[in-house]
Design an enzyme around this catalytic site. Structure first.
Site, mmCIF file in Angstrom:
data_model
loop_
_atom_site.group_PDB
_atom_site.id
_atom_site.type_symbol
_atom_site.label_atom_id
_atom_site.label_comp_id
_atom_site.label_asym_id
_atom_site.label_seq_id
_atom_site.Cartn_x
_atom_site.Cartn_y
_atom_site.Cartn_z
ATOM 1 N N MET A 1 -9.322 -1.870 8.563
ATOM 2 C CA MET A 1 -8.720 -2.303 9.984
ATOM 3 C C MET A 1 -7.791 -0.974 10.465
ATOM 4 O O MET A 1 -7.427 -1.220 11.449
ATOM 5 C CB MET A 1 -8.107 -3.508 10.044
ATOM 6 C CG MET A 1 -8.700 -4.828 9.501
ATOM 7 S SD MET A 1 -7.898 -6.280 9.578
ATOM 8 C CE MET A 1 -7.536 -6.738 11.049
ATOM 9 N N GLU A 2 -7.994 0.174 9.610
ATOM 10 C CA GLU A 2 -7.113 1.148 10.211
ATOM 11 C C GLU A 2 -7.803 2.607 10.253
ATOM 12 O O GLU A 2 -7.508 3.370 11.023
ATOM 13 C CB GLU A 2 -5.888 1.471 9.623
ATOM 14 C CG GLU A 2 -4.940 0.220 9.422
ATOM 15 C CD GLU A 2 -5.221 -0.943 8.694
ATOM 16 O OE1 GLU A 2 -6.113 -0.757 7.688
ATOM 17 O OE2 GLU A 2 -4.887 -2.227 8.942
ATOM 18 N N GLU B 1 0.696 -1.097 -0.116
ATOM 19 C CA GLU B 1 0.027 0.101 -0.012
ATOM 20 C C GLU B 1 0.735 1.213 0.122
ATOM 21 O O GLU B 1 0.092 2.475 -0.008
ATOM 22 C CB GLU B 1 -0.917 0.145 0.988
ATOM 23 C CG GLU B 1 -2.101 -1.023 1.192
ATOM 24 C CD GLU B 1 -2.581 -1.318 2.307
ATOM 25 O OE1 GLU B 1 -4.141 -1.278 2.204
ATOM 26 O OE2 GLU B 1 -2.248 -1.403 3.480
ATOM 27 N N ASP C 1 -12.050 -6.688 -2.336
ATOM 28 C CA ASP C 1 -12.929 -7.769 -2.010
ATOM 29 C C ASP C 1 -14.254 -7.149 -1.510
ATOM 30 O O ASP C 1 -14.385 -5.865 -1.245
ATOM 31 C CB ASP C 1 -12.514 -8.616 -1.120
ATOM 32 C CG ASP C 1 -12.316 -7.980 0.398
ATOM 33 O OD1 ASP C 1 -13.017 -8.017 1.067
ATOM 34 O OD2 ASP C 1 -11.153 -7.510 0.754
ATOM 35 N N ILE D 1 -13.131 -9.063 7.840
ATOM 36 C CA ILE D 1 -14.631 -8.997 7.492
ATOM 37 C C ILE D 1 -14.821 -10.182 6.271
ATOM 38 O O ILE D 1 -14.387 -9.820 5.197
ATOM 39 C CB ILE D 1 -15.405 -8.046 7.416
ATOM 40 C CG1 ILE D 1 -15.248 -6.958 8.391
ATOM 41 C CG2 ILE D 1 -16.911 -8.165 7.425
ATOM 42 C CD1 ILE D 1 -15.580 -7.434 9.888
ATOM 43 N N GLY E 1 -12.560 -3.720 2.062
ATOM 44 C CA GLY E 1 -13.647 -4.612 1.795
ATOM 45 C C GLY E 1 -14.728 -3.676 1.387
ATOM 46 O O GLY E 1 -15.236 -2.787 2.282
HETATM 47 N N1 ADE Z 1 -9.112 -4.787 4.032
HETATM 48 C C1 ADE Z 1 -9.207 -5.334 2.834
HETATM 49 N N2 ADE Z 1 -10.447 -6.172 2.814
HETATM 50 C C2 ADE Z 1 -10.713 -6.208 4.142
HETATM 51 C C3 ADE Z 1 -11.837 -6.885 4.861
HETATM 52 N N3 ADE Z 1 -12.609 -7.644 4.016
HETATM 53 N N4 ADE Z 1 -12.106 -6.647 6.069
HETATM 54 C C4 ADE Z 1 -11.074 -5.874 6.886
HETATM 55 N N5 ADE Z 1 -10.130 -5.272 6.043
HETATM 56 C C5 ADE Z 1 -9.850 -5.394 4.854
#
Ligand code: ADE
Length: 229
Positions: free
Chosen positions: A173-174, A11, A197, A153, A78
């Site tokens: 997550m950040e 990233e 995703d 997730i 996500g």
């Molecule tokens: N970063 C990329 N995809 C993610 C997901 N599904 N859950 C949490 N962080 C992510």
């Protein structure tokens, strides 16, 4: 100066490689690379995955580089909002910590102790500018809430819950941890993520297939943002 934080090497590496006059500064387990991107001074950091890593890096950046007037968190996420596709962007208008739960103490889900609110706003001018940049680059994007928590997730039901409960367009997550630290220190914040995703049953496979591509897109967006500064 702009501070740029990404969780994973994919990233940020594409940005670090483009810095002129690059200098590495290490503090504990965190390395920050400073330099110039076009004419703008930047400090770029790979923070590691998760909210503690993210908050630690944001605090370090703000304290070590007082000239930082904006922190951008970039990377992959996500997609949670129905219809959002891999590669699409979510520009965070605000971000929420979906796993922060003091409901037992009378707060609402996501509400942070000491705050009236659940979500931390991004800087509105930075949001407008990033959207214009994405439009110019021809990337599809949405403006909306990013929900962050210390969980990858990969369950459609959880993704639906994030959409219904927090109005989340994307999850990661950040983002919200960095936005929270920026709020504490009065710094402007912008979160921008490209979808790797859909946070559903196929999320793990999709992540491994698309994360590099999505990360490259998010680097391209931040680079363009900085260049039109
Ligand atoms: N970063 C990329 N995809 C993610 C997901 N599904 N859950 C949490 N962080 C992510």
């Amino acid at each position: 100066m702009i501070g740029i934080i990404g969780a994973m090497e994919i990233e940020i590496a594409g940005l670090v490689g483009k810095l002129t006059g690059a200098r590495e500064i290490a503090a504990g387990k965190i390395t920050v690379t400073t330099g110039k991107l076009a004419k703008t001074s930047v400090a770029v950091c790979r923070c590691g995955i998760g909210k503690v890593h993210a908050a630690t890096a944001a605090t370090l950046m703000i304290r070590c580089f007082p000239k930082i007037d904006l922190i951008i968190n970039l990377g992959v996420a996500g997609g949670v909002k129905p219809g959002i596709k891999q590669g699409d962007f979510v520009v965070a208008t605000a971000s929420v910590q979906h796993d922060y739960d003091l409901v037992a103490d009378g707060l609402i889900k996501g509400q942070i102790h000491g705050y009236e609110k659940t979500a931390f706003d991004s800087d509105s001018a930075a949001v407008v500018k990033m959207c214009a940049v994405l439009q110019k680059l021809g990337f599809d994007y949405e403006k909306g809430i990013i929900a962050s928590g210390d969980q990858f997730i990969w369950d459609k039901q959880k993704a639906v819950e994030l959409y219904n409960e927090h109005g989340a367009y994307a999850c990661d997550m950040e983002t919200a941890a960095i936005a929270h630290v920026c709020d504490m220190f009065g710094k402007r914040f912008l979160g921008v993520r490209s979808m790797s995703d859909n946070a559903d049953g196929g999320a793990v496979e999709d992540f491994f297939e698309f994360a590099v591509k999505a990360a490259e897109r998010s680097i391209a967006a931040v680079e363009a943002y900085i260049k039109v500064r």
